[in-house]
Design a protein around this motif. Structure first.
Motif, PDB file in Angstrom:
ATOM      1  N   TYR A  59       0.861  -1.186   0.000  1.00 35.10           N
ATOM      2  CA  TYR A  59       0.000   0.000   0.000  1.00 35.10           C
ATOM      3  C   TYR A  59       0.893   1.230   0.000  1.00 35.10           C
ATOM      4  CZ  TYR A  59      -4.511  -2.219   0.571  1.00 35.10           C
ATOM      5  OH  TYR A  59      -5.654  -2.928   0.341  1.00 35.10           O
ATOM      6  N   ILE A  60       0.406   2.295  -0.645  1.00 36.98           N
ATOM      7  CA  ILE A  60       1.174   3.536  -0.684  1.00 36.98           C
ATOM      8  C   ILE A  60       1.014   4.247   0.662  1.00 36.98           C
ATOM      9  CG2 ILE A  60       1.436   5.752  -1.859  1.00 36.98           C
ATOM     10  CD1 ILE A  60       0.284   4.411  -4.385  1.00 36.98           C
ATOM     11  N   ILE A  61       2.148   4.767   1.179  1.00 38.99           N
ATOM     12  CA  ILE A  61       2.191   5.452   2.479  1.00 38.99           C
ATOM     13  C   ILE A  61       2.639   6.901   2.258  1.00 38.99           C
ATOM     14  CG2 ILE A  61       3.309   5.459   4.759  1.00 38.99           C
ATOM     15  CD1 ILE A  61       1.462   3.058   4.331  1.00 38.99           C
ATOM     16  N   ILE A  98      -3.888   6.599   0.497  1.00 40.59           N
ATOM     17  CA  ILE A  98      -5.307   6.919   0.462  1.00 40.59           C
ATOM     18  C   ILE A  98      -6.127   5.676   0.841  1.00 40.59           C
ATOM     19  CG2 ILE A  98      -6.028   6.259  -1.868  1.00 40.59           C
ATOM     20  CD1 ILE A  98      -6.641   9.117  -2.462  1.00 40.59           C
ATOM     21  N   GLY A  99      -5.415   4.547   1.065  1.00 41.57           N
ATOM     22  CA  GLY A  99      -6.090   3.258   1.246  1.00 41.57           C
ATOM     23  C   GLY A  99      -6.347   2.639  -0.116  1.00 41.57           C
ATOM     24  N   ASP A 100      -7.347   1.771  -0.185  1.00 39.35           N
ATOM     25  CA  ASP A 100      -7.681   1.140  -1.469  1.00 39.35           C
ATOM     26  C   ASP A 100      -8.613   2.070  -2.245  1.00 39.35           C
ATOM     27  OD1 ASP A 100      -9.092  -0.440  -3.497  1.00 39.35           O
ATOM     28  OD2 ASP A 100      -7.964  -2.112  -2.650  1.00 39.35           O
ATOM     29  N   PHE A 101      -8.072   2.675  -3.286  1.00 35.75           N
ATOM     30  CA  PHE A 101      -8.844   3.683  -4.024  1.00 35.75           C
ATOM     31  C   PHE A 101     -10.129   3.093  -4.591  1.00 35.75           C
ATOM     32  CE2 PHE A 101     -10.305   6.154  -7.519  1.00 35.75           C
ATOM     33  CZ  PHE A 101     -10.113   7.459  -7.113  1.00 35.75           C
ATOM     34  N   GLY A 102     -10.016   1.940  -5.248  1.00 38.88           N
ATOM     35  CA  GLY A 102     -11.187   1.321  -5.893  1.00 38.88           C
ATOM     36  C   GLY A 102     -12.286   1.021  -4.883  1.00 38.88           C
TER      37      GLY A 102
HETATM   38  N1  URA Z   1      -3.823   0.496  -4.867  1.00 35.01           N
HETATM   39  C1  URA Z   1      -4.566   1.231  -4.006  1.00 35.01           C
HETATM   40  O1  URA Z   1      -5.775   1.407  -4.194  1.00 35.01           O
HETATM   41  N2  URA Z   1      -3.952   1.759  -2.928  1.00 35.01           N
HETATM   42  C2  URA Z   1      -2.643   1.609  -2.664  1.00 35.01           C
HETATM   43  O2  URA Z   1      -2.150   2.144  -1.667  1.00 35.01           O
HETATM   44  C3  URA Z   1      -1.881   0.840  -3.578  1.00 35.01           C
HETATM   45  C4  URA Z   1      -2.484   0.301  -4.668  1.00 35.01           C
END
Ligand code: URA
Length: 218
Positions: A202-204, A207-211
């Motif tokens: 996950y990106i730090i 934003i969490g899981d965008f989808g």
């Molecule tokens: N996809 C996401 O939605 N969030 C992440 O942090 C990384 C991949």
């Protein structure tokens, strides 16, 4: 990151308070789904408009209602969008709002259960894509695995790498490094570059899981 900027492959939106304000709302875990969609759409529109600025333009003079000549420019060439399913589909409305009648292809890449590597499951692209500039859409650039595979699909379909602009909201340095090393001719346009990936990729701070947040599948 400066080295990447020097290569002119990476463009970020300017760090104005307007952009940071939108990102602050999106990054806040307390933000409601309705607000997440509304403010994502606003920011997505801005990154897409920024990306359109890197397409080729030629001079065009026009006469204004005052009888004066304005030395302007017009876009030359053909463009299309390609979204990486599923999160990339959230960017399609913003692209349609900026480019009327634009053709939009789709690429579905998922992790292969056996190898753990990204694998192409489906693609549907405009027939004349090899003649077009392509805005490749995915809001999150994490490891770069899916994005690189998507660029590979476009290149196999005849798109020249220097005609591919990867349009993104939040990018991790790891993903930028992977993409720019593998494809030194593509451009990446993103709103902001984050610190790093965590052990779950996950990106730090992210934003969490965008989808999940955009499509309400949390
Ligand atoms: N996809 C996401 O939605 N969030 C992440 O942090 C990384 C991949």
């Amino acid at each position: 990151m400066d080295a990447l900027n020097d290569k002119k492959q990476l463009r970020t939106l300017g760090t104005t308070n307007q952009i940071r304000g939108l990102l602050t709302i999106l990054r806040n875990k307390e933000t409601s789904r309705a607000d997440f969609i509304f403010y994502s759409d606003r920011l997505l529109r801005l990154v897409i408009e920024e990306a359109l600025g890197y397409l080729p333009f030629a001079s065009q003079d026009v006469t204004t209602p005052t009888g004066s000549v304005y030395n302007g420019v017009e876009f030359t060439g053909k463009v299309c969008g390609v979204s990486i399913v599923r999160a990339g589909e959230s960017m399609e409305n913003a692209l349609r709002a900026s480019c009327r009648d634009i053709r939009i292809g789709k690429i579905l890449i998922q992790r292969d259960e056996d190898t753990g590597l990204p694998k192409l499951f489906y693609s549907k692209l405009p027939k004349d894509i090899s003649e077009r500039h392509v805005l490749l859409l995915d809001p999150m650039l994490a490891t770069g695995g899916s994005a690189c595979q998507a660029v590979e699909v476009l290149v196999e379909a005849g798109v020249k790498p220097d005609r591919i602009i990867f349009v993104n909201l939040i990018a991790a340095p790891e993903g930028i490094q992977v993409m720019t090393e593998r494809f030194p001719e593509i451009k990446i346009v993103t709103a902001e570059v984050d610190e790093k990936l965590n052990e779950k990729k996950y990106i730090i701070p992210g934003i969490g899981d965008f989808g999940d947040r955009y499509f309400g599948t949390l």
